[in-house]
Design a protein around this motif. Structure first.
Motif, PDB file in Angstrom:
ATOM      1  N   LYS B  36       0.737  -0.788  -0.098  1.00  0.00           N
ATOM      2  CA  LYS B  36      -0.070   0.451  -0.146  1.00  0.00           C
ATOM      3  C   LYS B  36       0.603   1.525  -0.297  1.00  0.00           C
ATOM      4  N   GLY B  37       1.934   1.254   0.350  1.00  0.00           N
ATOM      5  CA  GLY B  37       2.863   2.432  -0.064  1.00  0.00           C
ATOM      6  C   GLY B  37       3.431   2.820   1.041  1.00  0.00           C
ATOM      7  N   VAL B  38       3.347   1.855   2.360  1.00  0.00           N
ATOM      8  CA  VAL B  38       3.763   2.930   3.310  1.00  0.00           C
ATOM      9  C   VAL B  38       5.494   1.899   3.755  1.00  0.00           C
ATOM     10  N   GLU B  39       6.480   3.379   3.982  1.00  0.00           N
ATOM     11  CA  GLU B  39       7.369   3.033   4.183  1.00  0.00           C
ATOM     12  C   GLU B  39       7.862   2.485   4.992  1.00  0.00           C
ATOM     13  N   ASP B 154      -0.720   9.125   8.800  1.00  0.00           N
ATOM     14  CA  ASP B 154      -0.416   9.946   9.818  1.00  0.00           C
ATOM     15  C   ASP B 154       1.124   9.601  11.186  1.00  0.00           C
ATOM     16  N   GLY B 155       1.709   7.891  10.240  1.00  0.00           N
ATOM     17  CA  GLY B 155       2.039   7.040  11.075  1.00  0.00           C
ATOM     18  C   GLY B 155       1.667   5.908  12.642  1.00  0.00           C
ATOM     19  N   LYS B 156       0.253   6.462  11.500  1.00  0.00           N
ATOM     20  CA  LYS B 156      -0.343   5.179  12.812  1.00  0.00           C
ATOM     21  C   LYS B 156      -1.048   3.823  11.797  1.00  0.00           C
ATOM     22  N   LEU B 157      -1.359   3.017  12.907  1.00  0.00           N
ATOM     23  CA  LEU B 157      -2.382   1.575  12.350  1.00  0.00           C
ATOM     24  C   LEU B 157      -3.329   2.202  12.300  1.00  0.00           C
ATOM     25  N   ASN B 327      -8.584   3.141  15.311  1.00  0.00           N
ATOM     26  CA  ASN B 327      -8.811   4.342  14.152  1.00  0.00           C
ATOM     27  C   ASN B 327      -8.927   3.123  12.863  1.00  0.00           C
ATOM     28  N   ILE B 328     -10.638   3.940  12.895  1.00  0.00           N
ATOM     29  CA  ILE B 328     -11.131   3.998  11.117  1.00  0.00           C
ATOM     30  C   ILE B 328     -11.128   4.632  10.346  1.00  0.00           C
ATOM     31  N   GLY B 333     -10.147  10.684   3.855  1.00  0.00           N
ATOM     32  CA  GLY B 333      -9.199  10.805   4.488  1.00  0.00           C
ATOM     33  C   GLY B 333      -9.195  10.956   5.734  1.00  0.00           C
ATOM     34  N   THR B 334     -10.262  11.123   5.991  1.00  0.00           N
ATOM     35  CA  THR B 334      -9.934  11.968   7.602  1.00  0.00           C
ATOM     36  C   THR B 334     -10.664  10.436   8.601  1.00  0.00           C
TER      37      THR B 334
END
Lengths: 363, 363, 363, 363
Positions: B36-39, B154-157, B327-328, B333-334
C-alpha cells in the motif's frame, strides 16, 4: 445464493447441498434430543426428516432474489407445501405426518421449531454453508455445540443455560452475514437488475412481443401463469430452474428492446448499476433527478429510464428474523425468553434494525 | 494456556507456536502495508520481526496464571525487555532498533502498534490459535481479512472503513473467548489452586521447611529471589519452565504439610475447588462462613482453611483490553476512533464489563 | 510422539487425545457394522469401547522411544493388560469381556481386529492425528470412508471391494509417515540420545552414584525395579510420566559425570548427534573409527566415547506392520487376502522394506 | 468437472476458481524461486502470471467431457492460444512474452514448466481443488511443501532431493483421483451419454431437422462450424457456455426424435446407461449382442440402437500424464530423472497403466 457469486466467486453451492446439510443436522439434533430422554417416535423421526429434506423444495430459480417476482403472489413455503401435498397423494398419505409437522399442526411443537424457528437446522446449515463457500469467517457458528445445548420443555424447543454464548455468537454471525453477504451492495444491485429484467420481459410479453419468448418453460411464466397454483402450474414449475433464466438473459442480450437488451448486457458483463445505501428513505425529488439523468444518458424517455433507477428497502424479511423468541432453560427448571436475559450483546443484536434504503442508478 | 487443558484437552499448544504464528502474521502485515506504499526500511522490517518473535520471551511457567505470583513484582513484558537487552549486549547492539520499537520509542508508531495495540498480530494469533486448539468456534476471526484492511495514516495504524465488520467480529470473538475459555469457571478454579500451592510452598520455605525444596531451579524462586532482576536471576529464570512446576507439584503431593499435600493432590486428581461467579463482590460474612466450613471438614484451623476458600475478581486485566482506540480510516481521508462510530454492537462489546467476582471453596 | 516435536513443533498432542480419538472411531465403526446387520450385543459394545480406551494405558513416558529401555523387559501391551486386570479386580469383573476381546479370546474375532489388526481404529486415529499435528499432509487418510467400507464375514473383519483405493491410500500414507515422521533422521537421533541418557544414568546408579537420583518416582526404575511386574511396580508406573524424565534430564545436565551431563545438555540445547542412514548394516571398522574420533574430540576413553556413537536398525517393528492380512470381500461373497489382488501399488507398499541402518556420531 | 457432480454433489466448482487458484500457486512458486536466487525479471513475472490465468481459457462447455466433440478438431490448448493472440492484438502486444512462455519458446524453460509440466501449478491446483470439492481425501497433496522444494538448475525446473516423498505422494494422489473421480464409472457413463447427445443432435441437424436448433449460440456449432478457427468462430465460442448445453438438453428432452429425446431424458433423470470396465478391449461379438438387445428393448433399428451401446477406452490422455520426466536435484549438484531413482512406489505409479476399456449399455 442467487447472484452472490459476483462478489464471492466461491458461492456456487446448490440448494441440494443445503437440503442434505439441513437433513444431516436434523439427524444429529434428533440423536441429541432422544439421548436426553425426549420422546420421539419412529414415525415422527421419519416425518420430520422428510419435512426438512423438502422444506425448500418450493424455491424457484434464484430463490430469494426472484421470490415473488417470477412466480407472482406465492411464497416459496406455500409452493413447498403444494408440492409436498402432491407428492403425498402419489405416496398414498405417507407424508401426512411430515405435512402436519411442516404446517405446525402437530402437538409436539419442537419438531416444527427444528424446521422453522429462531434456531432451526435450516438456519444453522445455511449460515455455516454460506460462510464456508464465501470465505466470510465472520459467519462461522458452533452448530455442533448449539445442537448439544438443545432440549425440550413443555413440548417446546429450548436452549440450556450454558449454551447462551453460542446463541449470542449465532445471532451476531447471522447479523454479520446479512451485511457482508446477503445484503452486500454489489449483490443487491445485481439482484435488483435481475428483477427488473424479468419485469421488462413480462411487460413486453404482455404487449404481445413474441420475440421475448425463448421456447422453454419460462415462457409459461411470462405470459400464461395467472397466479393460480394447480397441477399444470406445478408441473411447469418443477421443470424451471436457473438454467432457463440464465439462458433467457443470454438470449435477451440480443433483443431489439433497448431496456431489456441493456439490462441483460450489463448483468452479463458485470457493468452493474451503482448503489447507495442509507438509513432513511430516499426523497422523491432525488429519485426523479436520477431518472432524468438516466433519461439523458441513455436517450430514452423517463418511463423507460425508470428501469435503471431503482429504490427500495433492503431488510431481513426475506430471511425472516421477525420474532426472536428463544427460550433459555435454567438448571432450576424455569425458563425465560432470551430478550429478558441480561446480555447487552444479544439485546443489541436483536434490536438493531436490519434495514436500509437503497437507490440503484447509472450515477 | 496454563491449565485450560483440564477443560479443553486439546489446549496443549506452546508458546513457541504462538511466537512463530505471530511472526508469520507480522510478515504478512508488512507485505500488505508495503504493497500500500507505506515506507518500511529493511532494518525496520528485521527489527519488528525480531521484536514480535521475542515479545513474550519473558513469560514464566504457566504464563498468565502465575504472572506476579512466582516471579514477584515483575510483569512479563519487563522481563521480555530485560532479556532482549541481555541478548542485545551479546549481539553487539543488533537488537537496538527492535528494542526501540518494542518500547514504543521509534517514530513510526504503527510498528509498535503491530506488536502491541488493539488489533496487533499478537492478539490475532492467540485468538485464532486458542480457538483452534480448544475447538471453540466462537473465537474464529478473519485475521487474513483484517490484515488486508490495515493501513497507515499519519504514522498510525488504522483500519479501512470496509473492514469494520471484521473488527466488530474480532471484538465479539475476543469477548467470547474470555467467558468461554480464558475465564472458564473450571479453568479459573484450577489456576487459583495453582497460585495457592505456590503461596503455601513459599510460606513453608520461608519458615525454614527444606523439604519443600526439590533440588531444581524453582528452589531459587522459593527462597532466594528478592525481587531484583539481574543477570543471575535471568539465568535462573531462563532455565525455569512448566516442567519444574509440574514436577514440584508431583513431589509436594507427598509432603507432610497437610495444606500443600491436599492442594497438590486435588489438582493432580482433578478434584478442584467449587467456584461461584457473580457480578458483585462476595460479602465478608459469606467468606467467613465458607472458611469455617472448610475448617470443620478438613479438621484444620481457620488460618489454614483459608487456603481452600479463595475470593477475588476475574477480569481482563491480564489480557489488557483497557484502551480500545482503534482508528477507522474513511475514503475521504478522515478518521475516527471506532467508539465514535455508529455501531451498537461495537459499543456494547467495548463497554460491557468483563469482570466478575468469584469464590472458590469446598462447598 | 516422543521427541518428534524437535522437528515438527506442532506434534505436542497427548496420549489422551489418541485414546479419545480411537474411542470415537470405534463408536462410528460399531454404528456402521450394526447398520449392516452384524450382531453386536450391548455388553460387547461396552467391552470393546472400554478396551480401546485402555489399549495404550501401559505406555510409559515417551512411549515407543523408551519402550523396553526404561521398563526393562515388558512390552506396553502387557502393561496395558496388567493394568486392565488390576482395574478389573477393583470393578468386580466388569472388565472381563473387555479383557477377553483385548487378548483375542472372544469368539467374535472382528472385535479384536477393530482394536488391533491391519486396519484397526488405533492406526486410523494415530495416522490421522499425527498427520494433522505435524502438518504432513501425506499422512491424510479417508478414515470415515474406510469405516463405511468395513464389514464382517465369518466373524472376521473385511473390507468391501469398492474400498480398495482407500486401503491402498491407507497403506501408502502409513509408509510415508514412517519415513517422513516416525523414522525422521533428526527424531531418530534425538530418541537414540534419550535412550543413551537413561542407559548412562542406570549404569551410574548401579555403580552407587546417588547423585543420579532426583527424589521422584523415576529413582525406583533406576535402581529398584527388577523386571517383575507386581502391584507395587504398577503403582509406581502409574505415577511416572514425561515430566519425571524431562525434569531428570534438566537435573542431570548439571551432573558431574561427563557423559551424562554432555548428553543431557546436547539434547536440551538441540545439539543432536549427526545421523547417517543406509540400507546395509555399518561395518564394525567404521563404527570403531567413529568411536576413536569421539574419544579424541571429547577427551574420554573409548568405552565412554561409545555413548556418542550409536548404530542400529530403524524399522517398523515398534509400529508392528508384520502381517498384512487384509481380507477384501467381493460382491459375490468370496474374499481374498489383499496381497493376492492385482494392484501393483499395494504389493509394493506391503513388500517394500521399511528398514534402514543408522549410525549416530559426532561427525 | 463436467458431470462428476452426479456422483459427488459438491463438485460444482468452476473454471474461474481453478484459474484463480493456479494463479495463486504461481505467485507462491515465484516467491520461492526468487528467494532461492533464481533470476526472474519483472516482465517475466507478469507474463507467466498472465499465462497461467489464461491457460485454460480455451476450454469449452463441460471441458474435457466434450473436448473434441462439440468443437471438432481443435484441442483446448490451441483455442487458449488463439484467444491469447486475439487479446494480444487488442492489448498492443502486451501479451507477447506470456505467449512466448505459454508456447515454450522462451529460453527460461522452467517458466513454461510451471504452467505445463509434470508438477506444474495447474495440476497442483486441480488435484487439491477437486479433492476438496469431492471430499475424496485420497487426492490431498502437500502443494505448499512441493512449492518449497522446487528449484531451478540449468534453466530447468527441478525438485530438491528431500521433496521426494511429496512427489511420491503427488503421483499416488493423481493416480487415485483418476480411478475414484475422473474415471469413476458413473461419471464416465454420464459423460459418454452427453457426447452421444451432441452427436445425435448434430446428425439430425445435418439431415435438416431445424427443430434441433434452439435459437442460441450452440446452433452455430451444430450446423455452421466447419472446423476453421477464425475471429467469427472465436466470438461465438466465447459466448458459449454450460448453460447453452444444459438448456439444449432440457429442450431436446421434448424433441420428436426418439434417440435424442430418450438420451436427454435419461441424463436429466439420472437413468444412466450401465457401464462395465475391463483391462482388455470388448470383443465385437459382445458389442453386437448388446446392440441387438437394445434394439429389441427400445424397438428401434440397430443403427439407432448403437447410440445406447458405447464402447471405448478410458485413459489419462485427457489429463496428459505421458512423459513423467521429473528431475530430482541432489545436494552435490547432480540430478536424475525420478524414474531412475530407487523408489518402488514411484516406479509402479508411473508405469501402472491408467487405461481401461468400457462398454455402456442398457444391460
Amino acid at each position: 445464493m442467487a447472484l452472490a457469486y459476483l462478489v464471492y466467486p466461491g458461492a456456487v453451492h446448490t440448494r441440494l447441498h443445503h437440503a442434505l446439510g439441513a437433513y444431516h443436522l436434523m439427524c444429529n439434533a434428533l440423536i441429541e434430543l432422544k439421548a436426553k430422554g425426549v420422546e420421539i417416535t419412529q414415525e415422527e423421526e421419519i416425518a420430520v426428516k422428510a419435512a426438512i429434506l423438502l422444506h425448500d423444495v418450493g424455491h424457484g430459480p434464484f430463490s430469494h432474489a426472484l421470490e415473488g417476482h417470477l412466480i407472482k403472489g406465492t411464497h416459496h413455503e406455500y409452493l413447498s407445501l403444494y408440492m409436498m401435498q402432491a407428492m403425498n397423494e402419489e405416496f398414498n398419505g405417507e407424508l401426512d405426518l411430515a405435512i402436519e409437522i411442516f404446517t405446525n399442526k402437530h402437538h409436539k411443537l419442537f419438531l416444527h421449531q427444528l424446521i422453522s424457528g429462531q434456531i432451526d437446522v435450516d438456519r444453522m446449515d445455511y449460515l455455516t454453508r454460506d460462510s464456508f463457500f464465501t470465505g466470510v469467517s465472520e459467519g462461522v457458528i458452533g452448530y455442533d455445540r448449539i445442537l448439544k445445548m438443545l432440549t425440550v420443555k413443555d413440548g417446546k424447543l429450548m436452549v440450556e443455560e450454558k449454551g447462551i454464548y453460542s446463541i449470542e455468537k449465532f445471532l451476531v454471525a447471522r447479523r454479520q452475514m446479512y451485511w457482508q453477504v446477503y445484503l452486500h451492495k454489489t449483490v443487491l444491485s445485481a439482484e435488483i437488475m435481475l428483477i427488473n429484467i424479468l419485469k421488462r420481459a413480462k411487460s413486453l410479453a404482455e404487449d404481445g412481443d413474441i420475440n421475448v419468448l425463448i421456447g422453454g418453460t419460462i415462457d409459461y411464466f411470462l405470459i400464461n401463469f395467472d397466479g393460480v397454483v394447480n397441477k399444470n402450474m406445478l408441473d411447469k414449475f418443477c421443470k424451471l430452474d436457473d438454467i432457463d433464466i440464465q439462458f433467457a438473459i443470454k438470449q435477451w442480450s440480443n433483443h431489439t428492446d433497448f431496456v431489456l437488451k441493456e439490462l441483460c448486457n450489463r448483468l452479463l458483463n458485470r457493468k452493474l448499476l451503482k448503489i447507495k445505501l442509507q438509513s432513511e428513505p430516499f426523497e422523491q425529488a432525488i429519485i426523479n433527478e436520477y431518472i432524468e439523468e438516466a433519461s439523458k444518458i441513455l436517450g430514452i424517455d423517463k418511463e423507460l429510464a425508470a428501469y435503471f433507477v431503482l429504490n427500495g428497502e433492503a431488510d431481513n424479511t426475506m430471511y425472516n428474523t421477525g420474532n426472536e423468541k428463544i427460550n433459555i432453560l435454567f438448571k432450576d427448571g424455569t425458563f425465560k425468553d432470551i430478550v429478558s436475559i441480561d446480555n447487552p450483546l444479544i439485546h443489541q443484536t436483536i434490536s438493531a434494525p436490519i434495514k436500509k434504503f437503497y437507490i440503484c442508478s447509472l450515477r
